[in-house]
Design a protein around this motif. Structure first.
Motif, PDB file in Angstrom:
ATOM      1  N   UNK A  62     -26.875  49.882 -38.071  1.00  0.00           N
ATOM      2  CA  UNK A  62     -27.901  50.818 -37.569  1.00  0.00           C
ATOM      3  C   UNK A  62     -29.070  50.105 -36.897  1.00  0.00           C
ATOM      4  N   UNK A  63     -29.418  48.933 -37.385  1.00  0.00           N
ATOM      5  CA  UNK A  63     -30.537  48.196 -36.786  1.00  0.00           C
ATOM      6  C   UNK A  63     -30.222  47.613 -35.415  1.00  0.00           C
ATOM      7  N   UNK A  64     -28.979  47.733 -34.964  1.00  0.00           N
ATOM      8  CA  UNK A  64     -28.632  47.336 -33.607  1.00  0.00           C
ATOM      9  C   UNK A  64     -28.940  48.439 -32.599  1.00  0.00           C
ATOM     10  N   UNK A  65     -29.313  49.601 -33.087  1.00  0.00           N
ATOM     11  CA  UNK A  65     -29.642  50.721 -32.212  1.00  0.00           C
ATOM     12  C   UNK A  65     -30.843  50.368 -31.342  1.00  0.00           C
ATOM     13  N   UNK A  66     -30.648  50.464 -30.024  1.00  0.00           N
ATOM     14  CA  UNK A  66     -31.706  50.082 -29.073  1.00  0.00           C
ATOM     15  C   UNK A  66     -31.211  50.340 -27.655  1.00  0.00           C
ATOM     16  N   UNK A  67     -32.142  50.225 -26.725  1.00  0.00           N
ATOM     17  CA  UNK A  67     -31.775  50.158 -25.310  1.00  0.00           C
ATOM     18  C   UNK A  67     -31.480  48.691 -25.011  1.00  0.00           C
ATOM     19  N   UNK A  68     -30.343  48.451 -24.406  1.00  0.00           N
ATOM     20  CA  UNK A  68     -29.924  47.083 -24.083  1.00  0.00           C
ATOM     21  C   UNK A  68     -30.057  46.854 -22.581  1.00  0.00           C
ATOM     22  N   UNK A  69     -30.741  45.766 -22.244  1.00  0.00           N
ATOM     23  CA  UNK A  69     -30.982  45.426 -20.856  1.00  0.00           C
ATOM     24  C   UNK A  69     -30.257  44.133 -20.502  1.00  0.00           C
ATOM     25  N   UNK A  70     -29.664  44.127 -19.325  1.00  0.00           N
ATOM     26  CA  UNK A  70     -29.138  42.917 -18.724  1.00  0.00           C
ATOM     27  C   UNK A  70     -30.264  42.295 -17.899  1.00  0.00           C
ATOM     28  N   UNK A  71     -30.395  40.981 -17.964  1.00  0.00           N
ATOM     29  CA  UNK A  71     -31.504  40.336 -17.275  1.00  0.00           C
ATOM     30  C   UNK A  71     -31.063  38.995 -16.708  1.00  0.00           C
ATOM     31  N   UNK A  72     -31.792  38.518 -15.705  1.00  0.00           N
ATOM     32  CA  UNK A  72     -31.434  37.276 -15.040  1.00  0.00           C
ATOM     33  C   UNK A  72     -32.667  36.499 -14.607  1.00  0.00           C
ATOM     34  N   UNK A  73     -32.501  35.174 -14.571  1.00  0.00           N
ATOM     35  CA  UNK A  73     -33.533  34.306 -14.014  1.00  0.00           C
ATOM     36  C   UNK A  73     -32.833  33.151 -13.338  1.00  0.00           C
ATOM     37  N   UNK A  74     -33.421  32.668 -12.235  1.00  0.00           N
ATOM     38  CA  UNK A  74     -32.793  31.617 -11.434  1.00  0.00           C
ATOM     39  C   UNK A  74     -33.213  30.251 -11.932  1.00  0.00           C
ATOM     40  N   UNK A  75     -32.856  29.976 -13.197  1.00  0.00           N
ATOM     41  CA  UNK A  75     -33.279  28.743 -13.850  1.00  0.00           C
ATOM     42  C   UNK A  75     -32.415  28.590 -15.105  1.00  0.00           C
ATOM     43  N   UNK A  76     -32.559  27.465 -15.783  1.00  0.00           N
ATOM     44  CA  UNK A  76     -31.935  27.336 -17.090  1.00  0.00           C
ATOM     45  C   UNK A  76     -32.580  28.345 -18.058  1.00  0.00           C
ATOM     46  N   UNK A  77     -31.845  28.651 -19.123  1.00  0.00           N
ATOM     47  CA  UNK A  77     -32.374  29.559 -20.138  1.00  0.00           C
ATOM     48  C   UNK A  77     -33.450  28.885 -20.987  1.00  0.00           C
ATOM     49  N   UNK A  78     -33.289  27.580 -21.268  1.00  0.00           N
ATOM     50  CA  UNK A  78     -34.176  26.889 -22.205  1.00  0.00           C
ATOM     51  C   UNK A  78     -34.193  27.622 -23.543  1.00  0.00           C
ATOM     52  N   UNK A  79     -33.018  27.993 -24.014  1.00  0.00           N
ATOM     53  CA  UNK A  79     -32.903  28.691 -25.281  1.00  0.00           C
ATOM     54  C   UNK A  79     -32.895  30.196 -25.086  1.00  0.00           C
ATOM     55  N   UNK A  80     -32.918  30.914 -26.195  1.00  0.00           N
ATOM     56  CA  UNK A  80     -32.944  32.377 -26.124  1.00  0.00           C
ATOM     57  C   UNK A  80     -34.302  32.816 -25.593  1.00  0.00           C
ATOM     58  N   UNK A  81     -34.298  33.735 -24.654  1.00  0.00           N
ATOM     59  CA  UNK A  81     -35.543  34.089 -23.991  1.00  0.00           C
ATOM     60  C   UNK A  81     -35.578  35.568 -23.661  1.00  0.00           C
ATOM     61  N   UNK A  82     -36.786  36.065 -23.420  1.00  0.00           N
ATOM     62  CA  UNK A  82     -36.966  37.399 -22.844  1.00  0.00           C
ATOM     63  C   UNK A  82     -37.695  37.276 -21.503  1.00  0.00           C
ATOM     64  N   UNK A  83     -37.862  36.059 -21.038  1.00  0.00           N
ATOM     65  CA  UNK A  83     -38.599  35.809 -19.798  1.00  0.00           C
ATOM     66  C   UNK A  83     -37.636  35.719 -18.628  1.00  0.00           C
ATOM     67  N   UNK A  84     -37.384  36.862 -18.032  1.00  0.00           N
ATOM     68  CA  UNK A  84     -36.473  36.964 -16.906  1.00  0.00           C
ATOM     69  C   UNK A  84     -37.209  37.521 -15.687  1.00  0.00           C
ATOM     70  N   UNK A  85     -36.644  37.225 -14.517  1.00  0.00           N
ATOM     71  CA  UNK A  85     -37.234  37.726 -13.275  1.00  0.00           C
ATOM     72  C   UNK A  85     -36.649  39.070 -12.854  1.00  0.00           C
ATOM     73  N   UNK A  86     -35.420  39.327 -13.278  1.00  0.00           N
ATOM     74  CA  UNK A  86     -34.725  40.518 -12.828  1.00  0.00           C
ATOM     75  C   UNK A  86     -34.159  41.271 -14.039  1.00  0.00           C
ATOM     76  N   UNK A  87     -34.247  42.596 -13.960  1.00  0.00           N
ATOM     77  CA  UNK A  87     -33.838  43.443 -15.082  1.00  0.00           C
ATOM     78  C   UNK A  87     -32.999  44.611 -14.588  1.00  0.00           C
ATOM     79  N   UNK A  88     -32.038  45.014 -15.405  1.00  0.00           N
ATOM     80  CA  UNK A  88     -31.322  46.247 -15.159  1.00  0.00           C
ATOM     81  C   UNK A  88     -32.085  47.424 -15.740  1.00  0.00           C
ATOM     82  N   UNK A  89     -31.502  48.610 -15.586  1.00  0.00           N
ATOM     83  CA  UNK A  89     -32.145  49.829 -16.059  1.00  0.00           C
ATOM     84  C   UNK A  89     -31.911  50.073 -17.544  1.00  0.00           C
ATOM     85  N   UNK A  90     -30.933  49.419 -18.098  1.00  0.00           N
ATOM     86  CA  UNK A  90     -30.680  49.551 -19.530  1.00  0.00           C
ATOM     87  C   UNK A  90     -29.553  50.521 -19.851  1.00  0.00           C
TER      88      UNK A  90
END
Length: 123
Positions: free
Chosen positions: A88-116
């Motif tokens: 149940x705690x997985x319930x959420x809006x899930x977004x696909x995201x992208x950045x033109x760089x390495x991830x440098x680990x798990x991140x939420x800092x992306x340049x581009x986002x989908x609608x979810x």
């Protein structure tokens, strides 16, 4: 302009599985960091999983490690998130995201986002 379109969300019972897909257009994904970020009502955005396309290195949040798998298809410019043993705690809006760089680990800092795409897990 990079565009991201998610699909595959829905409602599932506890313990079930879903596979999210993300179509990337406007750029070749080689050299990008692609990821999935989720946000539940009243909560902050949370990095779920990410993948460095150049190296294939994957990163996962602690709450999903061992249950979710991120993968990509370079040739088709697609990103996937296989979600198993959903809670149940997985319930959420899930977004696909992208950045033109390495991830440098798990991140939420992306340049581009989908609608979810909404994922709802019920008991």
């Amino acid at each position: 302009q990079v565009q991201l379109v998610e699909s595959g969300g829905g409602s599932v019972q506890v313990g079930g599985s879903l596979r999210l897909s993300c179509t990337v257009s406007g750029a070749t994904i080689r050299g990008y960091c692609l990821g999935w970020v989720r946000q539940a009502p009243g909560k902050e955005r949370e990095g779920v999983a990410a993948i460095d396309i150049r190296t294939g290195t994957t990163h996962y949040g602690a709450s999903v490690k061992g249950r979710f798998t991120i993968s990509q298809d370079n040739g088709a410019n697609m990103l996937y998130l296989q979600m198993n043993s959903l809670k149940p705690e997985d319930t959420a809006m899930y977004y696909c995201a992208a950045r033109s760089d390495y991830c440098f680990g798990l991140t939420t800092r992306y340049n581009y986002w989908g609608q979810g795409t909404q994922v709802t897990v019920s008991s």
